[in-house]
Design a protein around this motif. Structure first.
Motif, PDB file in Angstrom:
ATOM      1  N   ARG A   1       0.829  -1.211   0.000  1.00  0.00           N
ATOM      2  CA  ARG A   1       0.000   0.000   0.000  1.00  0.00           C
ATOM      3  C   ARG A   1       0.860   1.256   0.000  1.00  0.00           C
ATOM      4  NH1 ARG A   1      -3.430  -1.678   5.186  1.00  0.00           N
ATOM      5  NH2 ARG A   1      -1.275  -2.139   5.774  1.00  0.00           N
ATOM      6  N   ARG A   2       1.960   1.223   0.719  1.00  0.00           N
ATOM      7  CA  ARG A   2       2.843   2.387   0.731  1.00  0.00           C
ATOM      8  C   ARG A   2       3.562   2.526  -0.600  1.00  0.00           C
ATOM      9  NH1 ARG A   2       4.701   4.766   5.553  1.00  0.00           N
ATOM     10  NH2 ARG A   2       4.302   2.814   6.667  1.00  0.00           N
ATOM     11  N   ASN A   3       3.952   1.413  -1.233  1.00  0.00           N
ATOM     12  CA  ASN A   3       4.556   1.484  -2.568  1.00  0.00           C
ATOM     13  C   ASN A   3       3.603   2.114  -3.568  1.00  0.00           C
ATOM     14  OD1 ASN A   3       7.105   0.306  -2.009  1.00  0.00           O
ATOM     15  ND2 ASN A   3       6.189  -1.738  -2.038  1.00  0.00           N
ATOM     16  N   GLY A   4       2.326   1.816  -3.423  1.00  0.00           N
ATOM     17  CA  GLY A   4       1.354   2.381  -4.345  1.00  0.00           C
ATOM     18  C   GLY A   4       1.215   3.878  -4.246  1.00  0.00           C
ATOM     19  N   LYS A   5       1.599   4.455  -3.110  1.00  0.00           N
ATOM     20  CA  LYS A   5       1.478   5.905  -2.938  1.00  0.00           C
ATOM     21  C   LYS A   5       2.535   6.670  -3.735  1.00  0.00           C
ATOM     22  CE  LYS A   5      -1.911   5.450  -0.029  1.00  0.00           C
ATOM     23  NZ  LYS A   5      -1.999   3.972   0.029  1.00  0.00           N
ATOM     24  N   VAL A   6       3.626   5.996  -4.149  1.00  0.00           N
ATOM     25  CA  VAL A   6       4.676   6.711  -4.888  1.00  0.00           C
ATOM     26  C   VAL A   6       4.172   7.193  -6.248  1.00  0.00           C
ATOM     27  CG1 VAL A   6       7.000   6.562  -5.843  1.00  0.00           C
ATOM     28  CG2 VAL A   6       6.484   5.500  -3.636  1.00  0.00           C
ATOM     29  N   PRO A   7       3.679   6.314  -7.134  1.00  0.00           N
ATOM     30  CA  PRO A   7       3.139   6.842  -8.394  1.00  0.00           C
ATOM     31  C   PRO A   7       1.827   7.609  -8.195  1.00  0.00           C
ATOM     32  CG  PRO A   7       2.779   4.476  -8.258  1.00  0.00           C
ATOM     33  CD  PRO A   7       3.643   4.834  -7.098  1.00  0.00           C
ATOM     34  N   LYS A   8       1.108   7.309  -7.139  1.00  0.00           N
ATOM     35  CA  LYS A   8      -0.157   8.001  -6.899  1.00  0.00           C
ATOM     36  C   LYS A   8       0.054   9.467  -6.542  1.00  0.00           C
ATOM     37  CE  LYS A   8      -4.214   7.880  -3.844  1.00  0.00           C
ATOM     38  NZ  LYS A   8      -4.900   7.116  -2.764  1.00  0.00           N
ATOM     39  N   LEU A   9       1.009   9.751  -5.656  1.00  0.00           N
ATOM     40  CA  LEU A   9       1.202  11.110  -5.145  1.00  0.00           C
ATOM     41  C   LEU A   9       2.396  11.829  -5.761  1.00  0.00           C
ATOM     42  CD1 LEU A   9       0.449  10.454  -1.360  1.00  0.00           C
ATOM     43  CD2 LEU A   9      -1.116  11.242  -3.152  1.00  0.00           C
ATOM     44  N   LEU A  10       3.327  11.091  -6.365  1.00  0.00           N
ATOM     45  CA  LEU A  10       4.504  11.729  -6.968  1.00  0.00           C
ATOM     46  C   LEU A  10       4.496  11.576  -8.483  1.00  0.00           C
ATOM     47  CD1 LEU A  10       7.255  10.597  -4.434  1.00  0.00           C
ATOM     48  CD2 LEU A  10       5.987  12.749  -4.486  1.00  0.00           C
ATOM     49  N   LEU A  11       3.313  11.573  -9.042  1.00  0.00           N
ATOM     50  CA  LEU A  11       3.189  11.346 -10.479  1.00  0.00           C
ATOM     51  C   LEU A  11       3.858  12.453 -11.293  1.00  0.00           C
ATOM     52  CD1 LEU A  11       1.878   9.494 -12.613  1.00  0.00           C
ATOM     53  CD2 LEU A  11      -0.097  11.021 -12.549  1.00  0.00           C
ATOM     54  N   HIS A  12       3.837  13.676 -10.786  1.00  0.00           N
ATOM     55  CA  HIS A  12       4.431  14.793 -11.522  1.00  0.00           C
ATOM     56  C   HIS A  12       5.942  14.667 -11.644  1.00  0.00           C
ATOM     57  CE1 HIS A  12       4.393  15.741  -7.238  1.00  0.00           C
ATOM     58  NE2 HIS A  12       5.452  16.505  -7.448  1.00  0.00           N
ATOM     59  N   ARG A  13       6.567  13.823 -10.831  1.00  0.00           N
ATOM     60  CA  ARG A  13       8.001  13.591 -10.971  1.00  0.00           C
ATOM     61  C   ARG A  13       8.291  12.466 -11.954  1.00  0.00           C
ATOM     62  NH1 ARG A  13      10.634  14.329  -4.938  1.00  0.00           N
ATOM     63  NH2 ARG A  13       9.895  16.462  -4.604  1.00  0.00           N
ATOM     64  N   ILE A  14       7.346  11.602 -12.179  1.00  0.00           N
ATOM     65  CA  ILE A  14       7.517  10.530 -13.158  1.00  0.00           C
ATOM     66  C   ILE A  14       7.122  11.014 -14.545  1.00  0.00           C
ATOM     67  CG2 ILE A  14       6.843   8.174 -13.755  1.00  0.00           C
ATOM     68  CD1 ILE A  14       6.204   7.721 -10.799  1.00  0.00           C
ATOM     69  N   PHE A  15       6.055  11.822 -14.612  1.00  0.00           N
ATOM     70  CA  PHE A  15       5.578  12.396 -15.874  1.00  0.00           C
ATOM     71  C   PHE A  15       5.578  13.916 -15.735  1.00  0.00           C
ATOM     72  CE2 PHE A  15       3.729   8.182 -15.637  1.00  0.00           C
ATOM     73  CZ  PHE A  15       3.888   7.683 -16.916  1.00  0.00           C
ATOM     74  N   PRO A  16       6.707  14.564 -15.897  1.00  0.00           N
ATOM     75  CA  PRO A  16       6.777  16.006 -15.618  1.00  0.00           C
ATOM     76  C   PRO A  16       6.101  16.878 -16.665  1.00  0.00           C
ATOM     77  CG  PRO A  16       8.874  15.230 -16.465  1.00  0.00           C
ATOM     78  CD  PRO A  16       8.020  14.009 -16.284  1.00  0.00           C
ATOM     79  N   ASN A  17       5.735  16.336 -17.816  1.00  0.00           N
ATOM     80  CA  ASN A  17       5.224  17.178 -18.903  1.00  0.00           C
ATOM     81  C   ASN A  17       3.712  17.091 -19.094  1.00  0.00           C
ATOM     82  OD1 ASN A  17       7.864  18.091 -19.737  1.00  0.00           O
ATOM     83  ND2 ASN A  17       8.186  16.049 -20.582  1.00  0.00           N
ATOM     84  N   ILE A  18       3.022  16.318 -18.288  1.00  0.00           N
ATOM     85  CA  ILE A  18       1.586  16.186 -18.505  1.00  0.00           C
ATOM     86  C   ILE A  18       0.844  17.357 -17.879  1.00  0.00           C
ATOM     87  CG2 ILE A  18       1.644  13.678 -18.670  1.00  0.00           C
ATOM     88  CD1 ILE A  18       0.702  13.544 -15.796  1.00  0.00           C
ATOM     89  N   ARG A  19      -0.345  17.616 -18.386  1.00  0.00           N
ATOM     90  CA  ARG A  19      -1.172  18.728 -17.910  1.00  0.00           C
ATOM     91  C   ARG A  19      -2.220  18.265 -16.893  1.00  0.00           C
ATOM     92  NH1 ARG A  19      -3.477  23.389 -20.347  1.00  0.00           N
ATOM     93  NH2 ARG A  19      -4.458  24.592 -18.661  1.00  0.00           N
ATOM     94  N   TYR A  20      -2.851  17.146 -17.156  1.00  0.00           N
ATOM     95  CA  TYR A  20      -3.882  16.624 -16.264  1.00  0.00           C
ATOM     96  C   TYR A  20      -3.636  15.133 -16.028  1.00  0.00           C
ATOM     97  CZ  TYR A  20      -6.474  20.860 -17.533  1.00  0.00           C
ATOM     98  OH  TYR A  20      -6.851  22.154 -17.754  1.00  0.00           O
ATOM     99  N   SER A  21      -4.108  14.660 -14.896  1.00  0.00           N
ATOM    100  CA  SER A  21      -4.049  13.220 -14.621  1.00  0.00           C
ATOM    101  C   SER A  21      -5.277  12.804 -13.823  1.00  0.00           C
ATOM    102  CB  SER A  21      -2.781  12.850 -13.848  1.00  0.00           C
ATOM    103  OG  SER A  21      -2.814  13.392 -12.535  1.00  0.00           O
ATOM    104  N   ILE A  22      -5.675  11.575 -14.026  1.00  0.00           N
ATOM    105  CA  ILE A  22      -6.755  10.952 -13.253  1.00  0.00           C
ATOM    106  C   ILE A  22      -6.220   9.626 -12.745  1.00  0.00           C
ATOM    107  CG2 ILE A  22      -9.133  10.127 -13.270  1.00  0.00           C
ATOM    108  CD1 ILE A  22      -9.618  11.847 -15.744  1.00  0.00           C
TER     109      ILE A  22
END
Length: 329
Positions: free
Chosen positions: A97-118
């Motif tokens: 569950r804690r591993n899942g929070k990394v892409p969930k909450l730090l998505l802007h560091r993995i995909f820095p160029n996107i405008r919106y995310s769901i």
């Protein structure tokens, strides 16, 4: 410094992000499967415009990848239906569950160029076009972050007790987190907090415009998940209140019944495998009335024989009248 921070988390998770992933513009749809127990839910009712312009990414772990390969569900293209698969290696925590929070909450560091995310959790299936979701919960509300409120609880302290009662996390860790927030000024929810309508979210769906304030919010939210428990419902209100005390910013917390209009919950695969097979119910059509006998007897008077027949008939009528009276009352 920003690129170093981004690369730090990419190396930490071992995500092999191609240049195409890093350059996807404007929109990104995210799905996460934290373990080898979720069925892959394909989105439904997706417009052709969204299929062309909205990339659908699914984060899975190595165990789920092995299961999908054994079932011939995943090949070298790393695609399953609309989903583009990203495999996470060398996970930083032992808690899925804690591993899942990394892409969930730090998505802007993995995909820095996107405008919106769901973001939707692995147990959910999308049944509405993503453009409609963005229009309904961000653009129409003039908001840049949207999340549904909890369907039952709106107080962090009540939520903490519910988590302990359900065994979601060890009680001492939950108590330590809540006690710290109390010393930081967190109070039970009351009408004095209006127009804030809840301190507890239903965190299985996040709708976000990637701008500095929302990126800061999810970074600080992740810090609390890393520092205390992985129950992000407990830390949401504290982080939100700290930011709102400094800047004029708000979050669109919509009703949970609205969330259920665009995502539906499915059973985990392990539950489905242990469920008993459905029992076949055979329903016979109702028996037809004996029309022939009734037609033969129609118009004929049935003779009465003796006093016993007549007295029994009168007794039956009296009993029936008594029953009607008792049923009325």
């Amino acid at each position: 410094m920003r690129s170093l921070l981004r690369l730090r988390y990419l190396v930490l998770l071992g995500i092999h992000a191609s240049p195409r992933c890093m350059l996807d513009p404007h929109h990104c749809f995210i799905y996460y499967s934290p373990g080898n127990y979720d069925l892959i839910q394909q989105p439904r009712n997706i417009s052709e415009e969204a299929k062309r312009n909205v990339p659908f990414y699914m984060f899975i772990d190595e165990e789920t990848e092995a299961y999908m390969k054994n079932r011939s569900m995943l090949d070298s293209s790393k695609r399953v239906g609309l989903w583009r698969i990203i495999v996470i290696h060398n996970v930083p925590y032992s808690d899925a569950r804690r591993n899942g929070k990394v892409p969930k909450l730090l998505l802007h560091r993995i995909f820095p160029n996107i405008r919106y995310s769901i973001w939707i959790d692995g147990k959910l299936q999308l049944v509405v076009d993503p453009y409609q979701i963005l229009e309904r919960f961000l653009w129409r509300q003039n908001a840049n972050f949207a999340i549904s409120r909890h369907y039952r609880r709106f107080d962090v302290f009540v939520e903490a007790e519910a988590n302990k009662a359900a065994g979601k996390y060890d009680n001492s860790s939950i108590d330590a987190q809540v006690d710290f927030y109390r010393t930081e000024g967190l109070t039970p929810y009351s009408e004095a907090k209006l127009p804030i309508i809840s301190d507890v979210p239903e965190g299985c769906v996040l709708i976000k415009e990637h701008i500095p304030i929302t990126n800061l919010f999810t970074c600080l939210w992740f810090n609390e998940v890393d520092r205390f428990t992985s129950r992000d419902q407990l830390s949401f209100g504290m982080v939100r209140d700290k930011i709102m005390a400094k800047v004029d910013w708000h979050i669109n917390m919509f009703l949970d019944c609205e969330r259920r209009n665009f995502v539906i919950q499915a059973y985990h695969r392990d539950l489905l495998e242990h469920m008993p097979p459905p029992v076949a119910v055979i329903r016979h059509p109702p028996a037809l009335p004996n029309i022939i006998t009734r037609e033969r007897n129609q118009g004929k008077k049935i003779p009465r024989h003796g006093k016993d027949r007549r007295s029994g008939s009168r007794h039956l009528h009296k009993a029936s009248a008594g029953n009607r009276e008792s049923n009325f009352f």
